[in-house]
Design a protein around this motif. Structure first.
Motif, mmCIF file in Angstrom:
data_model
loop_
_atom_site.group_PDB
_atom_site.id
_atom_site.type_symbol
_atom_site.label_atom_id
_atom_site.label_comp_id
_atom_site.label_asym_id
_atom_site.label_seq_id
_atom_site.Cartn_x
_atom_site.Cartn_y
_atom_site.Cartn_z
ATOM 1 N N TRP A 210 0.893 -0.983 -0.034
ATOM 2 C CA TRP A 210 0.119 0.225 0.277
ATOM 3 C C TRP A 210 0.414 1.162 0.043
ATOM 4 N N HIS A 211 1.839 1.728 0.730
ATOM 5 C CA HIS A 211 3.045 2.920 0.625
ATOM 6 C C HIS A 211 3.796 2.902 -0.319
ATOM 7 N N ARG A 212 4.233 1.635 -0.805
ATOM 8 C CA ARG A 212 4.848 1.438 -1.862
ATOM 9 C C ARG A 212 3.911 2.215 -3.314
ATOM 10 N N VAL A 213 2.986 1.986 -3.467
ATOM 11 C CA VAL A 213 1.948 2.651 -4.318
ATOM 12 C C VAL A 213 1.790 3.987 -3.911
ATOM 13 N N PHE A 214 1.419 4.109 -2.488
ATOM 14 C CA PHE A 214 1.445 5.457 -2.262
ATOM 15 C C PHE A 214 2.348 6.316 -2.707
ATOM 16 N N LEU A 215 3.827 6.452 -2.564
ATOM 17 C CA LEU A 215 5.271 6.881 -2.729
ATOM 18 C C LEU A 215 5.532 7.090 -4.308
ATOM 19 N N LEU A 216 4.697 5.891 -4.730
ATOM 20 C CA LEU A 216 4.569 5.771 -6.479
ATOM 21 C C LEU A 216 3.817 6.595 -6.724
ATOM 22 N N MET A 217 3.005 6.995 -6.150
ATOM 23 C CA MET A 217 1.576 8.242 -7.060
ATOM 24 C C MET A 217 2.405 9.473 -6.922
ATOM 25 N N TRP A 218 2.447 9.628 -5.403
ATOM 26 C CA TRP A 218 3.201 11.219 -4.632
ATOM 27 C C TRP A 218 3.853 11.343 -5.924
ATOM 28 N N GLU A 219 4.855 10.755 -5.952
ATOM 29 C CA GLU A 219 5.847 11.210 -7.181
ATOM 30 C C GLU A 219 5.694 11.474 -8.909
ATOM 31 N N ARG A 220 4.636 11.059 -9.032
ATOM 32 C CA ARG A 220 4.759 10.621 -10.006
ATOM 33 C C ARG A 220 3.256 12.339 -10.314
ATOM 34 N N GLU A 221 2.660 12.569 -9.385
ATOM 35 C CA GLU A 221 1.784 13.682 -8.733
ATOM 36 C C GLU A 221 2.360 14.916 -9.090
ATOM 37 N N ILE A 222 4.006 14.775 -8.449
ATOM 38 C CA ILE A 222 4.769 16.103 -8.267
ATOM 39 C C ILE A 222 5.547 15.660 -9.679
ATOM 40 N N GLN A 223 5.881 15.042 -10.724
ATOM 41 C CA GLN A 223 6.507 15.401 -11.841
ATOM 42 C C GLN A 223 5.893 15.489 -12.882
ATOM 43 N N LYS A 224 4.198 15.347 -12.671
ATOM 44 C CA LYS A 224 3.662 16.416 -13.604
ATOM 45 C C LYS A 224 3.196 18.134 -13.028
ATOM 46 N N ILE A 225 3.793 18.331 -12.001
ATOM 47 C CA ILE A 225 2.839 19.390 -11.753
ATOM 48 C C ILE A 225 4.113 20.198 -11.943
ATOM 49 N N THR A 226 5.406 19.745 -11.974
ATOM 50 C CA THR A 226 7.053 20.166 -12.284
ATOM 51 C C THR A 226 7.462 19.959 -13.515
ATOM 52 N N GLY A 227 6.767 19.041 -14.273
ATOM 53 C CA GLY A 227 7.108 18.450 -15.558
ATOM 54 C C GLY A 227 8.714 18.008 -15.629
ATOM 55 N N ASP A 228 9.272 17.646 -14.442
ATOM 56 C CA ASP A 228 10.806 17.008 -13.596
ATOM 57 C C ASP A 228 10.403 15.631 -13.854
ATOM 58 N N GLU A 229 10.255 14.736 -15.162
ATOM 59 C CA GLU A 229 9.946 13.580 -15.262
ATOM 60 C C GLU A 229 11.041 12.170 -14.502
ATOM 61 N N ASN A 230 12.176 13.057 -13.887
ATOM 62 C CA ASN A 230 13.003 12.690 -13.729
ATOM 63 C C ASN A 230 13.233 12.621 -11.953
ATOM 64 N N PHE A 231 12.303 13.318 -11.611
ATOM 65 C CA PHE A 231 12.447 13.557 -9.643
ATOM 66 C C PHE A 231 11.562 12.273 -8.753
ATOM 67 N N THR A 232 12.620 11.787 -8.045
ATOM 68 C CA THR A 232 12.423 10.800 -7.826
ATOM 69 C C THR A 232 12.358 11.223 -5.526
ATOM 70 N N ILE A 233 11.366 10.762 -4.800
ATOM 71 C CA ILE A 233 11.460 11.790 -3.148
ATOM 72 C C ILE A 233 12.593 10.674 -3.081
ATOM 73 N N PRO A 234 13.832 11.801 -1.910
ATOM 74 C CA PRO A 234 14.706 11.005 -1.844
ATOM 75 C C PRO A 234 14.694 10.078 -0.409
ATOM 76 N N TYR A 235 15.605 9.322 -0.079
ATOM 77 C CA TYR A 235 15.126 9.004 1.839
ATOM 78 C C TYR A 235 16.148 9.035 2.742
#
Length: 394
Positions: A210-235
């Protein structure tokens, strides 16, 4: 207690990725119980004309539910999303999303055939400009309305079985705070009655996927609003940390000089408002969190209950957890012994893998150590440290 069959459905069914697509949050869709919006690329439902997908009856698990939830037909999240929709887009190939308009994670290109490898990095190994960009992206998400999703501010019953839609717009960051709340909130039973011993995203095998998909979706939405397709959440690699090393104004916000429960005014996170933190108020009103502002982020790292969480996790504890060979065991909840999931989640001793709910280990230890917004399950995602923490857990 959460139920694997129910919690896992939140992961695998397409509409659950954003809970409520804006295109389906209307009277017509709810009364028809159908969420098959057109794909913008060809204007057909689910992109059927382009062979991206088709509108299909949803498939629900036939597995028996566990004994932890002694009700049926009282919670909108049961057999998700059948209370709201029983026909949704079934996407083909590498397409996904509520209209089959996106690529599955790890793919890109016009037809979603190009593999794209993205790497999450240690937040302390980012350059100064990369770190500043990450913080700026979070702030942008907090201040950008979601174009695709809305939140429900009433139950299906309160919506008069769909004839009176109750939805609200929300910003991209808070969309995910609300999703985390919605998955883990109590069950409203009517009157003043609630069932608190339920959680669709924690305390069961579905916790990690559940949390894996949650993070992937979060990353995807930030990629969309920034136009940065290479964005990933750091740890944040918190193994053996003696204190909250990310709790500085350079990173996730330092401590307020006067009030130790608040963030430093030098951090823009200090101006953020939290949502979905007043569970008892919602319960007493038999209402859902409507994403109204509820005050600043609270955090007082290290001033937690030491008898429950004496310190941050050690490398040895992480290595022991990784040596466990059973993903899940026994009752498949927080009482499970020798369970990799339960030990990593933090309900089992990280040195023995025996359930011990009086202590908080590994994942749970971080939440408790922060002693504030992060320590309350339903509203924990309000603190941006949440994404660093869960990226490391993942």
């Amino acid at each position: 207690m959460s139920l694997f069959a129910m919690g896992f459905l939140l992961v695998i069914l397409e509409p659950s990725t954003g809970q409520f697509p804006k295109a389906c949050a209307n009277r017509q869709s709810l009364l028809r119980k159908e969420c098959c919006p057109p794909w913008d690329g060809d204007g057909s439902p689910c992109g059927e004309l382009s062979s991206r997908g088709s509108c299909q009856n949803i498939l629900l698990s036939q597995a028996p539910l566990g004994p932890q939830f002694p009700f049926s037909g009282v919670d909108d999240r049961e057999d998700w999303p059948s209370v709201f929709y029983n026909r949704t887009c079934k996407c083909e190939g590498n397409f996904m999303g509520f209209s089959c308009g996106e690529c599955k994670f790890g793919f890109s290109g016009l037809n979603c055939t190009e593999r794209r490898l993205r790497t999450r990095r240690n937040v302390f190994q980012l350059t100064a400009s990369e770190k500043d960009k990450f913080l700026a992206y979070l702030n942008l998400a907090k201040n950008t309305p979601s174009q695709d999703y809305v939140i429900a501010i009433g139950t299906y019953t309160q919506m008069n079985n769909g004839s009176n839609p109750m939805f609200r717009n929300i910003n991209v960051y808070d969309l995910f705070v609300w999703m985390h709340y919605y998955a883990s909130r109590d069950t409203l039973l009517g009157g003043s009655n609630v069932w608190r011993d339920i959680d669709f995203a924690h305390e069961a095998p579905g916790f990690l996927p559940w949390h894996r998909v949650f993070l992937l979706m979060w990353e995807r939405e930030i990629q969309k609003i920034t136009g940065d397709e290479n964005f990933t959440i750091p740890y944040w690699d918190w193994r053996d940390a003696e204190d909250c090393v990310v709790c500085t104004d350079e990173y996730m916000g330092g401590r307020h000089p006067i009030n130790p429960n608040l963030l430093s005014p030098a951090s823009f996170f200090s101006s953020w408002q939290v949502i979905c933190t007043r569970s008892e108020e919602y319960n007493s009103q038999q209402a859902l969190c409507n994403a109204s502002s509820e005050g600043p982020i609270l955090r007082n790292p290290g001033n937690n209950d030491k008898s429950r969480t004496p310190r941050l996790p050690s490398s040895a504890e992480v290595e022991f957890c990784l040596s466990l060979t059973q993903y899940e065991s026994g009752p498949m909840d927080k009482m499970a012994n020798y369970s990799f999931r339960n030990t990593l989640e933090g309900f089992a001793d990280p040195q023995t893998a025996i359930s011990n709910i009086s202590q908080s280990g590994l994942h749970n230890a971080l939440h408790m150590y922060m002693n504030g917004s992060m320590s309350q399950v339903q509203g924990s995602a309000n603190d941006p440290i949440f994404v660093l923490h869960h990226a490391f857990v993942d």
